[in-house]
Write a protein that holds these residues in place. Structure first.
Motif, PDB file in Angstrom:
ATOM      1  N   ASN A 265       0.812  -1.227   0.000  1.00 15.91           N
ATOM      2  CA  ASN A 265       0.000   0.000   0.000  1.00 15.91           C
ATOM      3  C   ASN A 265       0.838   1.266   0.000  1.00 15.91           C
ATOM      4  O   ASN A 265       0.323   2.355   0.217  1.00 15.91           O
ATOM      5  CB  ASN A 265      -0.932   0.014   1.220  1.00 15.91           C
ATOM      6  CG  ASN A 265      -2.132  -0.878   1.013  1.00 15.91           C
ATOM      7  OD1 ASN A 265      -2.664  -0.963  -0.083  1.00 15.91           O
ATOM      8  ND2 ASN A 265      -2.543  -1.568   2.052  1.00 15.91           N
ATOM      9  N   ASN A 319      -3.849  -4.225   5.434  1.00 18.62           N
ATOM     10  CA  ASN A 319      -3.881  -3.719   4.061  1.00 18.62           C
ATOM     11  C   ASN A 319      -5.297  -3.375   3.615  1.00 18.62           C
ATOM     12  O   ASN A 319      -5.529  -2.372   2.933  1.00 18.62           O
ATOM     13  CB  ASN A 319      -3.265  -4.739   3.099  1.00 18.62           C
ATOM     14  CG  ASN A 319      -1.754  -4.741   3.157  1.00 18.62           C
ATOM     15  OD1 ASN A 319      -1.147  -3.946   3.872  1.00 18.62           O
ATOM     16  ND2 ASN A 319      -1.132  -5.632   2.423  1.00 18.62           N
ATOM     17  N   GLU A 323      -6.427   0.428   2.637  1.00 16.93           N
ATOM     18  CA  GLU A 323      -7.043   0.760   1.346  1.00 16.93           C
ATOM     19  C   GLU A 323      -8.231   1.704   1.516  1.00 16.93           C
ATOM     20  O   GLU A 323      -8.549   2.487   0.622  1.00 16.93           O
ATOM     21  CB  GLU A 323      -7.497  -0.517   0.642  1.00 16.93           C
ATOM     22  CG  GLU A 323      -6.353  -1.346   0.067  1.00 16.93           C
ATOM     23  CD  GLU A 323      -6.820  -2.689  -0.467  1.00 16.93           C
ATOM     24  OE1 GLU A 323      -8.058  -2.920  -0.460  1.00 16.93           O
ATOM     25  OE2 GLU A 323      -5.975  -3.493  -0.884  1.00 16.93           O
TER      26      GLU A 323
END
Length: 415
Positions: A265, A319, A323
């Motif tokens: 990311n 993650n 996001e």
């Protein structure tokens, strides 16, 4: 006996107290498992690693938030560095520092924003290794088993420290601090005996036949505690290659995948030298972990693998969370905290400027363009491969298939 504490239980500044605290957790886990008839060091290490990882999770999330924010700030910081690249006078250096500081303030963070979490985590990591490296020093239930053999040796063979064969055996297994034996020092004996494999236990009983009965009584319990899927956790894979060699291999693979997930990311700039250095380190470190896990006691390797596996599971969840985090909202929250402090100091609030917003959009556009470029390149390669392979019955990858591709290429370029 106090002079030997540095060998069995660390009293190093910060690390010592942290190791003692973690030792209590490890002892509690081992006792808990014993209640269910599973007094096993390997299982205790895995549960111990999971608990510590969960405790450190908030710091890991903060670290990744800073990394995401740092990717946005970096173009502006690099522009400042480029601006003052050839100016080494004091005035220019001060201006560069002031402008860099202004960038960090604009985004509501500081140059040490990512370092603080690392500084907090480092003593914990060192303490973790200290606890796992020398389990008997921190887990009394394990130490008591070895103490029975050690006390019996002191009682039955008072001059054991003068026995040349045992001195060499102890030196080969005490890897911390002084390697000299001290008569009556049972702690030092436990340190040495904890790393014995079966061949060394056999040599021990050959040197001291009067202890055969004690060793025979306690060795099965020691084996049960240290055995983990046929691996003796107290010895290094280098000394017992199979099946212990699996641990270093798993350590390297899991750490590589864990690192890959951690950087998933974080936008990467192709012209960023720091990103290139990090990519190199991400390749080298798994290989380093393979080497260390091969030479250290297998218990360290089990911790390394368990740590990476826990990190992978946690990272997949983090993650997904990252996001959903909008960088603009992250900056606004940071600025809100900064402005509260500035208000107490009687300073005007910081605001997110139009340049900051433009920088954010530019970062997103660059990342999207990079991904689109990769997708186009892959599509072209696929199309080209299909074209050169068509109308050929040759097996893909064979010499005939390659010859057909060359022929197709020549025909195309003649046209």
């Amino acid at each position: 006996m106090d002079a030997f504490l540095l060998l069995t239980k660390s009293n190093t500044f910060i690390i010592g107290p942290v190791a003692s605290l973690l030792g209590y957790i490890m002892e509690g886990i081992f006792v808990f498992c014993s209640w269910f008839g599973i007094a096993n060091i390997g299982l205790s290490i895995i549960l111990f690693t999971l608990i510590v990882k969960l405790l450190m999770l908030p710091m890991s999330i903060k670290q990744q938030k800073f990394s995401k924010l740092n990717a946005v700030m970096m173009p502006e910081i690099q522009a400042i560095q480029k601006k003052y690249k050839d100016k080494k006078d004091q005035e220019s250096l001060l201006k560069q520092q002031a402008e860099t500081k202004a960038v960090y303030e604009k985004y509501g963070t500081s140059p040490t924003g990512g370092c603080l979490q690392l500084l907090i985590q480092m003593p914990i990591i060192f303490a973790l290794y200290r606890v796992i490296y020398n389990i008997p020093a921190y887990v009394a239930s394990v130490k008591e088993v070895y103490m029975e053999i050690g006390n019996a040796l002191i009682e039955r063979v008072p001059d054991y420290s003068q026995v040349e064969g045992f001195v060499e055996l102890a030196k080969a297994n005490i890897t911390q601090g002084s390697r000299t034996l001290e008569a009556g020092n049972v702690n030092k004996l436990v340190d040495a005996m904890y790393n014995f494999d079966h061949s060394e236990w056999n040599k021990f009983t050959e040197l001291f036949p009067s202890l055969t009965d004690v060793v025979a009584e306690r060795l099965p319990e020691i084996d049960r505690m240290n055995a983990f899927f046929g691996i003796n956790l107290a010895t290094a894979p280098a000394n017992n290659l199979w099946p212990a060699i699996i641990i270093p291999i798993l350590a390297g693979l899991t750490q590589w995948y864990s690192t890959k997930l951690m950087t998933a990311n974080t936008p990467q700039r192709e012209d960023d030298p720091t990103a290139k250095t990090m990519n190199t380190m991400n390749t080298i470190m798994p290989l380093v972990s393979v080497f260390f896990c091969f030479t250290f006691a297998s218990g360290i390797g089990v911790y390394w693998v368990a740590s990476s596996v826990c990190q992978i599971i946690i990272q997949l969840i983090v993650n997904k969370h990252m996001e959903k985090i909008d960088v603009n909202q992250l900056i606004e929250k940071n600025l809100e905290k900064v402005n509260k402090k500035r208000a107490k100091q009687g300073l005007p609030p910081q605001k997110m400027t139009k340049a900051s917003v433009a920088s954010l959009h530019q970062i997103e556009e660059n990342e999207n363009a990079r991904l689109e470029k990769i997708a186009k390149r892959e599509a072209q390669m696929k199309k080209s491969t299909e074209f050169y392979n068509q109308s050929s019955n040759a097996k893909p990858g064979s010499l005939a298939a390659k010859a057909n591709m060359v022929q197709k290429y020549n025909e195309t370029h003649k046209k």
